[in-house]
Design a protein around this motif. Structure first.
Motif, mmCIF file in Angstrom:
data_model
loop_
_atom_site.group_PDB
_atom_site.id
_atom_site.type_symbol
_atom_site.label_atom_id
_atom_site.label_comp_id
_atom_site.label_asym_id
_atom_site.label_seq_id
_atom_site.Cartn_x
_atom_site.Cartn_y
_atom_site.Cartn_z
ATOM 1 N N ALA A 35 0.828 -1.112 -0.056
ATOM 2 C CA ALA A 35 -0.152 -0.027 0.075
ATOM 3 C C ALA A 35 0.719 1.182 -0.001
ATOM 4 O O ALA A 35 0.432 2.199 -0.523
ATOM 5 C CB ALA A 35 -0.843 -0.075 1.140
ATOM 6 N N PHE A 36 1.930 1.272 0.516
ATOM 7 C CA PHE A 36 2.903 2.425 0.892
ATOM 8 C C PHE A 36 3.337 2.704 -0.622
ATOM 9 O O PHE A 36 3.650 3.917 -0.887
ATOM 10 C CB PHE A 36 3.811 2.237 1.777
ATOM 11 N N PRO A 123 5.772 2.276 6.429
ATOM 12 C CA PRO A 123 4.842 1.890 7.640
ATOM 13 C C PRO A 123 5.460 1.975 8.988
ATOM 14 O O PRO A 123 6.432 1.672 9.270
ATOM 15 C CB PRO A 123 4.867 0.106 7.287
ATOM 16 N N VAL A 124 4.598 2.623 9.803
ATOM 17 C CA VAL A 124 4.728 2.843 11.054
ATOM 18 C C VAL A 124 3.895 2.174 11.806
ATOM 19 O O VAL A 124 2.643 2.238 11.995
ATOM 20 C CB VAL A 124 4.722 4.472 11.176
ATOM 21 N N ASN A 149 2.798 8.430 4.930
ATOM 22 C CA ASN A 149 3.154 6.979 5.616
ATOM 23 C C ASN A 149 1.817 6.002 5.467
ATOM 24 O O ASN A 149 0.725 6.641 5.308
ATOM 25 C CB ASN A 149 3.599 7.113 7.057
ATOM 26 N N VAL A 150 2.182 4.812 5.942
ATOM 27 C CA VAL A 150 0.900 4.028 6.301
ATOM 28 C C VAL A 150 1.176 3.387 7.798
ATOM 29 O O VAL A 150 2.113 3.444 8.085
ATOM 30 C CB VAL A 150 0.795 2.747 5.325
ATOM 31 N N GLY A 151 -0.160 3.034 8.393
ATOM 32 C CA GLY A 151 0.002 2.814 9.822
ATOM 33 C C GLY A 151 -0.301 1.474 10.005
ATOM 34 O O GLY A 151 -1.253 0.687 9.467
ATOM 35 N N LEU A 152 0.244 0.972 11.101
ATOM 36 C CA LEU A 152 -0.212 -0.283 11.667
ATOM 37 C C LEU A 152 -0.623 -0.066 13.302
ATOM 38 O O LEU A 152 0.360 0.496 13.701
ATOM 39 C CB LEU A 152 0.844 -1.079 11.572
ATOM 40 N N VAL A 179 -3.650 0.905 3.738
ATOM 41 C CA VAL A 179 -2.994 2.106 4.270
ATOM 42 C C VAL A 179 -3.287 2.289 5.765
ATOM 43 O O VAL A 179 -2.258 2.880 6.678
ATOM 44 C CB VAL A 179 -3.583 3.131 3.580
ATOM 45 N N PHE A 180 -4.211 1.599 6.312
ATOM 46 C CA PHE A 180 -4.325 1.539 7.964
ATOM 47 C C PHE A 180 -5.050 0.348 8.188
ATOM 48 O O PHE A 180 -6.107 -0.079 7.807
ATOM 49 C CB PHE A 180 -5.254 2.837 8.242
#
Length: 465
Positions: A35-36, A123-124, A149-152, A179-180
């Motif tokens: 996704a990033f 990814p963060v 950014n994309v989130g985890l 993305v999230f």
């Protein structure tokens, strides 16, 4: 700890979830990486449009999500709905300002063009707590995602349905798949996610011990991290203060979120000239609050979130009393089902007592009397924490001293300490490092890239760092 929704007002388990296994975690991380690749190339204006849509979804479903928050962690329903709407406000703030915060910054140089470009990292991982289950996630996600950014999300294990609802918000708003994502995992699985080379950064809001673990693992893997940790915020009241406002705000601040906030006013420091009146009125106000069903609109304060929180608060109060502290109101858990603890005030607290040196994560106020401003500042700074602080005075010289000398990431004069999108949020000392919110927050997880395009053809400065 089980990943489960347990109603803290009744102690009833409502829903339980299985933790992801290693293969499932790997699939989600790989999805985030994929996704990033597309999200980072998405124009910032489009990312902002989608974030504005996320704000709309939150507003449209505020009542629904508010009831979910109250069910999972126990804050009064009105406060829970307000939290969802505040999350919408945070999304809208970055939707309106991210493009400006991320714009190239020109640097004036002779014979060259130089500028700074802000680019996302990837990814963060966000390790988030239960006490503000929506707001604390969105104050990470709104700036991080608009930055590209994309989130985890690894949310607290007692708010799994809130975690899944937040993922649903981004899906409903139209964000691309991956993305999230929410990771339903236990604390023991966090280290492996941080150390995965595909995960590029980590952020945590939580306790100081948790901060050591997350920050340490990020550091070992040479990854940036932001830590917003505990606090034992001072609330100082001087003779020139508006006493009525100071009293009302002290009660509100100490019992906000059922006393479970890093920026609650935990240590109330009052000048000796007004200490007797302040103490009498403060105790009366605390004792008059209604504790009960958080779904009841007449309730002032609901239960603590978990039995472990209740047991911890009770132990800290008992140890403080054994050390010599005096209970002015409250001081013992309430009978009946649920995890209820009454508004409590302690005074005459000796050095070494938990109520003086530790963070009490419940509605327990520690009262201190200061001879003068010097002692007030000394008391304010005597803990290992340095998150927020509030000082009440109308004397300009005293205001300047508090601003300059209190060791905290935030100093609020004649005002309740709060987090709001427009100003940075974070602490010093054992309260962590880095900043959330404002333009500082969106730049925590970006590559601050220097670009120098030489037009002269020369070799100025070669070999000199």
């Amino acid at each position: 700890m089980a990943i489960a929704t347990v109603n803290p007002a009744t102690g009833e388990e409502l829903k339980r979830f299985e933790a992801l296994d290693r293969e499932q975690i790997d699939e989600k991380i790989e999805r985030a990486v994929g996704a990033f690749r597309g999200w980072r190339e998405t124009p910032v204006q489009e990312r902002c449009r989608l974030m504005a849509r996320a704000a709309e979804v939150l507003e449209e479903r505020a009542e629904e999500f508010g009831r979910l928050i109250t069910t999972e962690m126990g804050k009064p329903l009105a406060a829970a709905v307000a939290e969802v709407r505040k999350s919408a406000r945070g999304c809208r703030y970055y939707a309106q300002n991210a493009a400006r915060f991320l714009a190239d910054e020109e640097v004036e140089l002779e014979g060259a063009r130089a500028f700074v470009r802000y680019q996302p990292l990837g990814p963060v991982l966000a390790v988030m707590p239960w006490n503000f289950p929506f707001w604390q996630v969105f104050r990470f996600a709104a700036p991080a995602l608009t930055a590209g950014n994309v989130g985890l999300l690894k949310h607290a294990s007692n708010v799994p349905q809130s975690a899944l609802a937040i993922e649903e918000v981004f899906r409903q708003a139209g964000f691309p798949e991956g993305v999230f994502q929410t990771l339903l995992i236990g604390a023991s699985q966090v280290r492996d996610v941080i150390s995965d080379p595909r995960v590029r950064a980590a952020t945590l809001t939580g306790s100081t011990p948790a901060g050591r673990d997350v920050g340490g693992e990020a550091g070992r893997n040479i990854k940036p991290s932001v830590l917003e940790l505990g606090g034992s915020d001072p609330f100082i009241v001087m003779p020139s203060a508006d006493l009525d406002r100071a009293l009302d705000t002290a009660v509100t601040s100490r019992t906000l979120n059922n006393g479970q906030s890093c920026i609650n006013a935990k240590r109330i420091i009052v000048h000796r000239q007004i200490a007797e009146e302040f103490t009498r009125r403060f105790v009366e106000k605390m004792a008059s609050l209604k504790v009960g069903d958080p779904m009841d609109e007449t309730t002032d304060m609901g239960p603590l979130a978990m039995p472990s929180i209740l047991e911890g608060v009770d132990e800290q109060v008992r140890r403080s009393v054994e050390a010599g502290a005096k209970v002015l109101t409250g001081g013992k858990p309430l009978d009946g089902p649920g995890y209820f603890y009454p508004p409590t005030v302690l005074a005459e607290i000796p050095e070494g007592a938990p109520a003086r040196e530790e963070e009490i994560f419940g509605p327990v106020a520690s009262l201190f009397t200061a001879r003068d401003i010097d002692e007030a500042i000394r008391l304010a700074n005597e803990t290992p924490f340095g998150l927020g602080s509030s000082a009440w005075t109308n004397d300009p010289e005293e205001q300047e001293r508090f601003v300059d000398e209190i060791e905290a990431g935030m100093v609020y004069i004649n005002r309740l300490v709060e987090s709001t999108p427009e100003v940075p949020f974070g602490g010093v000392k054992s309260s962590g490092y880095g900043r959330e919110l404002s333009h500082f927050g969106i730049r925590e997880f970006v590559n601050v890239k220097t670009v120098w395009i030489d037009a002269s053809g020369g070799e100025r400065g070669r070999g000199v760092e």
